[in-house]
Write an enzyme that holds these catalytic residues in place. Structure first.
Site, mmCIF file in Angstrom:
data_model
loop_
_atom_site.group_PDB
_atom_site.id
_atom_site.type_symbol
_atom_site.label_atom_id
_atom_site.label_comp_id
_atom_site.label_asym_id
_atom_site.label_seq_id
_atom_site.Cartn_x
_atom_site.Cartn_y
_atom_site.Cartn_z
ATOM 1 N N GLY A 12 0.958 -1.038 -0.181
ATOM 2 C CA GLY A 12 0.298 0.075 0.089
ATOM 3 C C GLY A 12 0.976 1.173 -0.479
ATOM 4 C CE1 TYR A 159 -8.655 0.494 9.652
ATOM 5 C CE2 TYR A 159 -8.513 1.462 12.073
ATOM 6 C CZ TYR A 159 -8.250 1.304 11.222
ATOM 7 O OH TYR A 159 -7.075 1.921 11.029
ATOM 8 C CB THR A 161 -12.271 -7.474 14.477
ATOM 9 O OG1 THR A 161 -12.647 -6.858 15.538
ATOM 10 C CG2 THR A 161 -11.820 -9.374 14.478
ATOM 11 C CE LYS A 163 -5.120 -1.198 10.847
ATOM 12 N NZ LYS A 163 -4.172 -0.863 9.682
#
Length: 248
Positions: A12, A159, A161, A163
């Site tokens: 990314g 999200y 979860t 992380k």
């Protein structure tokens, strides 16, 4: 600070925190394999590559692939090895997406996309680069997580979860990979102004007000933290959090 022999892979990496991390690691002396997903991001990577070549005299190899898919991760690593050799020194698992909605309103496509990009991609990429790092008995892996993986955010359950999961990956893999000379750490940003967070611009001032130092974060703040963690040879299994004091 330790400088590893070899190059860095950043997932990314076309924009936002990823691009800032690429610039910082190039300044630190690493050639970069910059992963991106969409065809439209290719131009951003090429512009980034030209900037890094001019300013830091380092190479940037574009590597297209949706890292939520294992075969695409394999292609990214194969592209890296073909272009720059087998000495993978650094992996930064930065790719991430979010969906701002209550869990009951998430579609299955939303859930699978967030889980795949934010969590499974990190597992896949670690699995694929570790054999290279083990052969040279050296390497540094940095997972980009979030304060959402420490406290939780409303309307970002999936999200957060992912992380939490990346923090767990960091701690468990550090114990597993340490005897092979590989360190694994995480950087957990607070509120950072990027393309992804601009859609939540109405919340900017509330986050600034909640910071004891009255700041929002920039991508460069996170890139500096990544640079430190990459070279901090006595640090492994840690989650450090540049967050302006939002979480203390």
């Amino acid at each position: 600070m330790k400088k590893y022999d070899g190059y860095a892979i950043v997932t990314g990496g076309a924009r936002g925190m990823g691009a800032a991390i690429c610039r910082q690691l190039a300044a630190d002396g690493y050639d970069i394999v910059c992963n991106y997903v969409s065809d439209s991001s290719r131009a951003k990577v090429e512009t980034l590559a030209a900037e890094i070549a001019e300013k830091y005299k380092r190479r940037v190899i574009p590597a297209q692939g949706n890292v939520a898919k294992y075969e695409d991760c394999r292609r990214v690593v194969d592209t890296a090895a073909a272009a720059l050799g087998e000495q993978i020194a650094v992996l930064v698992n930065n790719a991430g997406v979010t969906v701002r909605a209550e869990l009951v309103d998430h579609t299955m496509e939303d859930i699978e996309r967030v889980l795949g990009t934010n969590l499974m991609a990190g597992i896949y990429m670690c699995k694929l680069v570790l054999p290279y790092m083990y052969r040279q008995n050296a390497g540094s892996i940095v997972n980009i997580t979030s304060i959402g993986g420490m406290t939780g955010f409303v309307r970002q359950t999936t999200y957060c979860t992912t992380k939490w999961g990346m923090n767990g990956l960091t701690k468990a893999l550090a114990k597993e990979a340490g005897p092979h000379g590989v360190r694994v750490n995480a950087v957990a940003p607070g509120f950072i102004v990027t393309d992804m967070t601009l859609e939540n611009k109405p919340a900017f001032e509330s986050y600034r007000a909640a910071s004891p130092i009255g700041m929002l974060g920039d991508p460069e703040h996170i890139a500096e933290a990544v640079s430190y963690v990459v070279g901090a040879e006595f640090m492994t299994g840690q989650v450090i959090s540049p967050n302006g004091g939002l979480v203390i």
